[in-house]
Design a protein around this motif. Structure first.
Motif: not given
Length: 470
Positions: A161-162, A164-166, A169
């Motif tokens: 998840a982290r 994917d979040q990065r 961005e």
């Protein structure tokens, strides 16, 4: 970015493939900042393509401002050149693969990732080798760079998840530019490799003292690379480059500095200080200044970029600063090939302590010729100062090489400029015979890597206490 969906597919596959490395023992395994995930997305740092012919032309650069500046623009072009960081796979419909790129320097290594790499190398030694601070095997050093590129997946706090979040961005040019965030100092792979090869000498370094300028002794270079840089395993290789940056948030206007001949002449005649607020102010757009999206609500703009390369024995010293009038004075000779956002920066360069060009402004456009002549009126030494970086009192009167000769001596730019008796002519005069860590402030007086390395070494393999005296 042309094809973000394909990028997400590729990076997801990379992350899943790397999950088998989870649990890798690492001192930083309980921490997760932007750098490890960003390194996963960047991949291995891109090597700097050094010009190996430059050393033969060193006397020409010292004696010719025209040759010096032409070469400096070439160095800048190689430093900011776009390099591929990930290659997308073709879409099922047969879409053409697209490369994602960053400026070369943004793929390089920050202090925060050098230390885990060093830690892994030292832990890789057997107990006996650790105790005697044995050098690292060449293969082990080579292997630590790809290990670092995927280290994020081995950290306990890593999650898909982290990642994917990065990844999400990076969907805009400013978001892509934020990979690696905005560390002040970055180092090329050859630079970092030499630090690892030299760690034993870095740990035991005892810098020599400067020569007293009052004695009238003229320093000469030691013939041996080991004597030239006694706190390293010889000098840095030609591909070693370090850059220093300054970024300013877009929430406030950027100070603007007048670097015309009349303004510089007045500033150098006075106390030689660049005012923090600038002479005027501006609000550059992402098309005018290299910009990164730090958070969804915050951007930051690159206003200054120092570049030092070991293509010459005493390094090449280049500094760039942003300007709303980039084609005047120190930007008037910028080659048309250096375009895009980089066409909004001015530049000065030095390769030696003394200015040996008797007419440094000769042959240049008038605004540049006049500005160069103005900086040459303050004495025999060369001049090169960045208004966004040399903000200390008298900082506008300096050059890069004079200050950096004291790298590794525990001096800082502030202590050097404050002691004109030991460091004359605003630190521009050469007063050393040797250069403990080859002109760099990486180990002492700057990034303090020496103390960090010592702390890690002592924590893993403490130095035995001396036997009691009977």
């Amino acid at each position: 970015m042309k094809n973000p969906r394909a990028l997400l597919t590729l990076l997801g596959a990379v992350a899943l493939a790397a999950c088998s490395a989870a649990g890798d023992d690492d001192v930083g395994s309980q921490e997760q900042n932007a750098q490890p995930i960003d390194r996963l997305l960047i991949g291995k740092a891109a090597a700097y393509p050094a010009d190996l012919t430059m050393r033969q032309r060193a006397p020409l650069f010292d004696a010719s401002m025209a040759a010096r500046r032409k070469t400096a623009w070439d160095v800048i072009a190689r430093t900011v050149a776009p390099v591929a960081i990930a290659t997308t796979e073709p879409e099922p419909a047969g879409e053409i693969a697209t490369n994602l790129t960053l400026p070369r320097f943004q793929t390089w290594h920050a202090r925060e990732e050098i230390l885990p790499m060093f830690d892994r190398l030292f832990r890789g030694l057997d107990e006996t080798a650790r105790a005697r601070r044995a050098p690292f095997d060449a293969q082990a050093i080579e292997d630590v760079f790809p290990w670092n590129a995927t280290r994020a997946t081995s950290l306990a706090s890593f999650t898909q998840a982290r990642l994917d979040q990065r990844r999400a961005e990076l969907a805009t040019p400013e978001g892509l530019a934020s990979l690696g965030k905005d560390p002040r100092v970055l180092m090329s792979p050859d630079y970092v490799q030499h630090l690892f090869e030299s760690y034993g000498k870095v740990l035991s370094c005892k810098p020599s003292d400067p020569i007293d300028p009052a004695s009238g002794v003229v320093p000469t270079d030691p013939e041996s690379p080991a004597d030239f840089a006694p706190c390293l395993e010889g000098e840095f290789p030609p591909g070693a480059v370090a850059i220093k940056t300054r970024w300013m948030p877009s929430s406030a206007p950027v100070p603007v500095y007048d670097t015309s001949a009349s303004a510089l002449r007045a500033r150098l005649a006075e106390n030689g200080t660049f005012p923090e607020a600038g002479d005027t102010q501006a609000d550059p757009t992402p098309a005018q200044a290299y910009t990164m999206q730090i958070t969804p609500d915050a951007r930051t703009r690159l206003v200054a970029l120092h570049i030092m390369t070991k293509e010459l024995r005493d390094w090449v010293w280049i500094t760039m600063w942003w300007s709303p009038e980039p084609n005047s004075d120190f930007g008037a000779d910028r080659p048309a090939s250096l375009g895009g956002v980089w066409a909004n920066y001015k530049m000065c360069v030095v390769t030696a302590y003394d200015e040996k060009d008797k007419l440094p402004g000769g042959g240049f456009p008038k605004t540049l010729a006049d500005a160069l002549d103005a900086t040459n009126e303050s004495g025999p030494a060369t001049w090169c100062s960045n208004p966004y970086l040399e903000t200390m009192e008298h900082g506008a009167k300096t050059n890069c090489i004079g200050c950096h000769q004291h790298g590794g001596t525990r001096e800082t730019s502030e202590t050097l400029i404050a002691n004109p008796d030991l460091f004359p002519d605003n630190t521009r005069k050469r007063v050393r015979r040797d250069f403990p860590v080859d002109y760099t402030f990486t180990t002492e007086g700057g990034l303090e890597l020496a103390s960090e390395m010592r702390n890690r070494v002592e924590a893993i393999s403490p130095t035995p206490a001396p036997a009691p005296v009977r």
